[in-house]
Design a protein around this motif. Sequence first.
Motif, mmCIF file in Angstrom:
data_model
loop_
_atom_site.group_PDB
_atom_site.id
_atom_site.type_symbol
_atom_site.label_atom_id
_atom_site.label_comp_id
_atom_site.label_asym_id
_atom_site.label_seq_id
_atom_site.Cartn_x
_atom_site.Cartn_y
_atom_site.Cartn_z
ATOM 1 N N THR A 47 36.221 64.650 45.053
ATOM 2 C CA THR A 47 37.393 63.790 44.932
ATOM 3 C C THR A 47 37.797 63.682 43.468
ATOM 4 O O THR A 47 36.989 63.910 42.568
ATOM 5 C CB THR A 47 37.120 62.380 45.498
ATOM 6 O OG1 THR A 47 35.969 61.826 44.855
ATOM 7 C CG2 THR A 47 36.896 62.414 47.006
ATOM 8 N N TRP A 48 39.057 63.346 43.262
ATOM 9 C CA TRP A 48 39.603 63.181 41.925
ATOM 10 C C TRP A 48 40.388 61.890 41.859
ATOM 11 O O TRP A 48 40.811 61.361 42.886
ATOM 12 C CB TRP A 48 40.549 64.345 41.581
ATOM 13 C CG TRP A 48 39.857 65.671 41.516
ATOM 14 C CD1 TRP A 48 39.357 66.280 40.403
ATOM 15 C CD2 TRP A 48 39.607 66.565 42.601
ATOM 16 N NE1 TRP A 48 38.808 67.490 40.738
ATOM 17 C CE2 TRP A 48 38.942 67.690 42.082
ATOM 18 C CE3 TRP A 48 39.866 66.516 43.974
ATOM 19 C CZ2 TRP A 48 38.545 68.760 42.869
ATOM 20 C CZ3 TRP A 48 39.465 67.584 44.776
ATOM 21 C CH2 TRP A 48 38.814 68.688 44.211
ATOM 22 N N CYS A 49 40.610 61.395 40.671
ATOM 23 C CA CYS A 49 41.397 60.184 40.453
ATOM 24 C C CYS A 49 42.651 60.564 39.680
ATOM 25 O O CYS A 49 42.565 61.254 38.661
ATOM 26 C CB CYS A 49 40.567 59.167 39.659
ATOM 27 S SG CYS A 49 41.450 57.648 39.238
ATOM 28 N N VAL A 50 43.789 60.131 40.171
ATOM 29 C CA VAL A 50 45.055 60.387 39.481
ATOM 30 C C VAL A 50 45.842 59.091 39.375
ATOM 31 O O VAL A 50 45.595 58.128 40.105
ATOM 32 C CB VAL A 50 45.902 61.460 40.214
ATOM 33 C CG1 VAL A 50 45.208 62.807 40.188
ATOM 34 C CG2 VAL A 50 46.211 61.043 41.640
ATOM 35 N N ASN A 106 33.022 56.630 42.011
ATOM 36 C CA ASN A 106 33.094 55.447 42.860
ATOM 37 C C ASN A 106 34.551 55.012 42.966
ATOM 38 O O ASN A 106 35.285 55.075 41.983
ATOM 39 C CB ASN A 106 32.270 54.297 42.267
ATOM 40 C CG ASN A 106 30.817 54.687 42.120
ATOM 41 O OD1 ASN A 106 30.154 55.033 43.083
ATOM 42 N ND2 ASN A 106 30.331 54.668 40.894
ATOM 43 N N VAL A 107 34.959 54.562 44.125
ATOM 44 C CA VAL A 107 36.349 54.164 44.346
ATOM 45 C C VAL A 107 36.796 53.125 43.317
ATOM 46 O O VAL A 107 37.912 53.205 42.795
ATOM 47 C CB VAL A 107 36.532 53.623 45.782
ATOM 48 C CG1 VAL A 107 37.931 53.106 45.992
ATOM 49 C CG2 VAL A 107 36.232 54.704 46.802
ATOM 50 N N TRP A 108 35.913 52.198 43.001
ATOM 51 C CA TRP A 108 36.284 51.130 42.060
ATOM 52 C C TRP A 108 36.483 51.653 40.637
ATOM 53 O O TRP A 108 37.116 51.000 39.832
ATOM 54 C CB TRP A 108 35.263 49.991 42.083
ATOM 55 C CG TRP A 108 33.845 50.419 41.844
ATOM 56 C CD1 TRP A 108 33.224 50.567 40.645
ATOM 57 C CD2 TRP A 108 32.876 50.756 42.829
ATOM 58 N NE1 TRP A 108 31.935 50.984 40.811
ATOM 59 C CE2 TRP A 108 31.677 51.102 42.156
ATOM 60 C CE3 TRP A 108 32.875 50.796 44.223
ATOM 61 C CZ2 TRP A 108 30.522 51.490 42.815
ATOM 62 C CZ3 TRP A 108 31.718 51.180 44.876
ATOM 63 C CH2 TRP A 108 30.567 51.516 44.176
ATOM 64 N N ASN A 109 35.976 52.863 40.344
ATOM 65 C CA ASN A 109 36.199 53.438 39.020
ATOM 66 C C ASN A 109 37.549 54.146 38.911
ATOM 67 O O ASN A 109 37.872 54.725 37.880
ATOM 68 C CB ASN A 109 35.084 54.412 38.656
ATOM 69 C CG ASN A 109 33.745 53.734 38.533
ATOM 70 O OD1 ASN A 109 32.791 54.109 39.186
ATOM 71 N ND2 ASN A 109 33.665 52.691 37.716
ATOM 72 N N CYS A 110 38.337 54.076 39.976
ATOM 73 C CA CYS A 110 39.684 54.659 39.958
ATOM 74 C C CYS A 110 40.735 53.584 40.219
ATOM 75 O O CYS A 110 41.893 53.889 40.450
ATOM 76 C CB CYS A 110 39.787 55.768 41.011
ATOM 77 S SG CYS A 110 41.364 56.639 41.008
ATOM 78 N N PHE A 112 41.847 50.911 38.116
ATOM 79 C CA PHE A 112 42.697 50.735 36.926
ATOM 80 C C PHE A 112 43.838 49.753 37.215
ATOM 81 O O PHE A 112 45.014 50.090 37.081
ATOM 82 C CB PHE A 112 43.261 52.077 36.444
ATOM 83 C CG PHE A 112 42.204 53.019 35.945
ATOM 84 C CD1 PHE A 112 41.713 52.900 34.661
ATOM 85 C CD2 PHE A 112 41.698 54.020 36.766
ATOM 86 C CE1 PHE A 112 40.734 53.775 34.192
ATOM 87 C CE2 PHE A 112 40.716 54.889 36.307
ATOM 88 C CZ PHE A 112 40.236 54.764 35.030
ATOM 89 N N GLU A 113 43.443 48.561 37.627
ATOM 90 C CA GLU A 113 44.417 47.507 37.969
ATOM 91 C C GLU A 113 45.444 48.011 38.982
ATOM 92 O O GLU A 113 46.645 47.802 38.857
ATOM 93 C CB GLU A 113 45.077 46.945 36.712
ATOM 94 C CG GLU A 113 44.077 46.257 35.794
ATOM 95 C CD GLU A 113 44.732 45.653 34.567
ATOM 96 O OE1 GLU A 113 45.969 45.522 34.516
ATOM 97 O OE2 GLU A 113 43.970 45.295 33.652
ATOM 98 N N ASN A 114 44.919 48.718 39.975
ATOM 99 C CA ASN A 114 45.715 49.240 41.097
ATOM 100 C C ASN A 114 46.716 50.321 40.679
ATOM 101 O O ASN A 114 47.726 50.526 41.335
ATOM 102 C CB ASN A 114 46.415 48.110 41.853
ATOM 103 C CG ASN A 114 46.730 48.492 43.283
ATOM 104 O OD1 ASN A 114 46.042 49.323 43.875
ATOM 105 N ND2 ASN A 114 47.768 47.911 43.830
ATOM 106 N N SER A 115 46.419 51.026 39.603
ATOM 107 C CA SER A 115 47.319 52.095 39.172
ATOM 108 C C SER A 115 46.719 53.482 39.395
ATOM 109 O O SER A 115 47.336 54.489 39.052
ATOM 110 C CB SER A 115 47.690 51.934 37.693
ATOM 111 O OG SER A 115 46.539 52.081 36.880
ATOM 112 N N GLY A 116 45.509 53.537 39.962
ATOM 113 C CA GLY A 116 44.852 54.812 40.231
ATOM 114 C C GLY A 116 44.787 55.099 41.719
ATOM 115 O O GLY A 116 44.843 54.200 42.553
ATOM 116 N N LEU A 117 44.653 56.368 42.027
ATOM 117 C CA LEU A 117 44.635 56.822 43.412
ATOM 118 C C LEU A 117 43.595 57.927 43.547
ATOM 119 O O LEU A 117 43.626 58.901 42.796
ATOM 120 C CB LEU A 117 46.021 57.359 43.778
ATOM 121 C CG LEU A 117 46.237 57.939 45.151
ATOM 122 C CD1 LEU A 117 46.138 56.840 46.202
ATOM 123 C CD2 LEU A 117 47.608 58.593 45.217
ATOM 124 N N VAL A 118 42.662 57.789 44.514
ATOM 125 C CA VAL A 118 41.669 58.825 44.768
ATOM 126 C C VAL A 118 42.291 59.855 45.707
ATOM 127 O O VAL A 118 42.915 59.507 46.702
ATOM 128 C CB VAL A 118 40.388 58.226 45.396
ATOM 129 C CG1 VAL A 118 39.413 59.331 45.786
ATOM 130 C CG2 VAL A 118 39.725 57.246 44.442
#
Length: 131
Positions: A47-50, A106-110, A112-118
């Motif tokens: 998975t990636w975080c964007v 980890n999902v919580w590491n993406c 970013f105050e609800n600005s990240g998406l896995v």
Amino acid sequence: MFWFLIQTLKQEIKYYPMAMKVSASVFILLLSILSVGTLRVLNAQKTWCVAKPSATQATLLENINFVCSKVDCSILQRGGACYIPNNLINHASIAMNSYYQSQGRNVWNCNFENSGLVTISDPSYGICSYM
């Protein structure tokens, strides 16, 4: 045909009750092993975080500043593999993903105050490889 199978099964249960119990136990054991294997495969999926397209420019800039104080962001500098396209959402996505990967995906590491998406789609492009 089904009648024959049902009658055969009834005979097996009648004459071999212990064998049926053992067979049922083995079946349940195999099923549980296969289930755990399936969970491992799902959890092992890359998975990636964007950055979310709806994120504000200010939030993206805050994310870049935060992440680059924690991980190496040299790939975002002029001449770096991920400098082009030189825009905030691209640079934020790469920085946020670097942090996400370094922290164990980890999902919580993406968040970013609800600005990240896995995502499960690799966002790498050209010579820019999302780790």
